[in-house]
Design an enzyme around this catalytic site. Structure first.
Site, PDB file in Angstrom:
ATOM      1  N   SER A 145       0.862  -1.184   0.000  1.00  0.00           N
ATOM      2  CA  SER A 145       0.000   0.000   0.000  1.00  0.00           C
ATOM      3  C   SER A 145       0.899   1.234   0.000  1.00  0.00           C
ATOM      4  O   SER A 145       2.076   1.142   0.383  1.00  0.00           O
ATOM      5  CB  SER A 145      -0.856  -0.007   1.276  1.00  0.00           C
ATOM      6  OG  SER A 145      -1.419   1.270   1.499  1.00  0.00           O
ATOM      7  N   TYR A 158      -2.677  -1.085  10.422  1.00  0.00           N
ATOM      8  CA  TYR A 158      -2.619  -1.292   8.964  1.00  0.00           C
ATOM      9  C   TYR A 158      -1.268  -0.803   8.422  1.00  0.00           C
ATOM     10  O   TYR A 158      -0.586  -1.514   7.671  1.00  0.00           O
ATOM     11  CB  TYR A 158      -3.772  -0.535   8.302  1.00  0.00           C
ATOM     12  CG  TYR A 158      -3.850  -0.707   6.804  1.00  0.00           C
ATOM     13  CD1 TYR A 158      -4.429  -1.839   6.240  1.00  0.00           C
ATOM     14  CD2 TYR A 158      -3.345   0.270   5.943  1.00  0.00           C
ATOM     15  CE1 TYR A 158      -4.506  -1.993   4.864  1.00  0.00           C
ATOM     16  CE2 TYR A 158      -3.413   0.124   4.561  1.00  0.00           C
ATOM     17  CZ  TYR A 158      -4.003  -1.012   4.034  1.00  0.00           C
ATOM     18  OH  TYR A 158      -4.074  -1.165   2.669  1.00  0.00           O
TER      19      TYR A 158
END
Ligand code: NAD
Length: 261
Positions: A145, A158
């Site tokens: 990401s 995350y």
């Protein structure tokens, strides 16, 4: 299209929707044999299988939790039993949820780390084991990401998981380069998938996110899948250990746009 991908065998985790689903479809167009992994969405996975077959590839849907050793072994077994081996493993499955870090329950931290980071380790280990033992040129693609690089308050677990994926990818890329095994990550920015459905349904939130993207639009899952196909292909044969950001420029410090700063 990359003709050398035809008949290659790929495992794609979390293939029932979103980015994983788009990679399934693209690999179908490449006429590959695909193991479509899902954890709960059996009908989404079956739909992906049909799409792949329609596009010219072959596929099976396999239920497995990527956070478990057995789940990953089961995926490899199915690839071998059904398609005769393994060439490409895509660790795509992931999840996110939002908490102030001082209130983040341990169980939620563990869940996100288990799926996003331990899952990438277990999937990679399973594939590496097969590639090394069979002396096979292999290819692993990890879905990271922009948040392996950009801090994200209220998503600390995350961001920590994706930061972990970054150094894990770089480390095993170096470790297994002498075996002719390539390992790369993809770093999507804001992509239009179910993970973001609620956020992007709100015009205000959509505008806020878009304003953080120099290209001024949200990405399409197919644009991420195109990069996965390139990384899987021989066109990227000298590329290993990178994160290829697919983010419309989100990682370029957009707050400096127009000479601000
Ligand atoms: P999504 O929620 O649409 O899809 C995630 C998939 O992972 C689903 O199919 C889900 O069932 C699967 N999954 C979750 N837990 C699993 C488990 N334990 N075992 C097997 N499968 C499991 O999300 P997406 O947007 O398609 O995200 C795919 C990947 O891309 C994730 O790793 C995510 O972190 C990453 N990513 C997405 C974006 C984005 O903007 N959409 C941005 C950056 C990174």
């Amino acid at each position: 299209m990359y003709p050398e991908l035809q008949n290659k065998v790929a495992v794609i985790t979390g293939g029932s929707k979103g980015i994983g689903n788009a990679i399934c479809y693209r690999f179908g167009e490449e006429k590959m044999n695909v193991v479509v992994n899902y954890n709960s969405d059996a009908s989404g996975a079956e739909e992906a299988v049909n799409l792949i077959k329609k596009a010219g590839g072959n596929a099976i849907a396999v239920k497995a939790d990527v956070g478990s050793e057995d789940g990953n072994l089961h995926l490899l077994e199915q690839a071998i039993n059904t398609f005769g081996g393994l060439d490409i493993w895509v660790n795509n499955a992931g999840m996110e949820n939002q908490y102030n870090t001082h209130e983040l329950p341990l169980a939620e931290w563990e869940k996100v780390i288990n799926i996003n980071l331990t899952g990438v380790f277990l999937g990679s280990r399973t594939a590496l084991n097969y590639f090394v033992k069979n002396g096979k040129k292999g290819n692993i693609i990890n879905m990271s990401s922009v948040h392996e690089q950009i801090p994200w308050p209220t998503f600390a677990h995350y961001a920590a998981s994706k930061g972990g994926v970054k150094l894990f990818t770089q480390t095993i890329a170096m470790e297994y380069a002498p075996h002719n095994i390539r390992v790369n990550s993809i770093g999507p920015g804001a992509i239009n998938t179910p993970i973001n459905a609620k956020k992007f349904a709100d015009p205000k939130q959509l505008e806020m996110t878009t304003s953080m993207v120099p290209m001024q639009r949200i990405g399409d899952p197919a644009e991420v899948a195109a990069v996965a196909a390139w990384l899987a292909s021989d066109q990227s044969s000298y590329v290993t250990g990178i994160t290829l950001f697919v983010d419309g420029g989100m990682t370029l410090y957009p707050s400096f746009q127009g000479g601000r700063g």
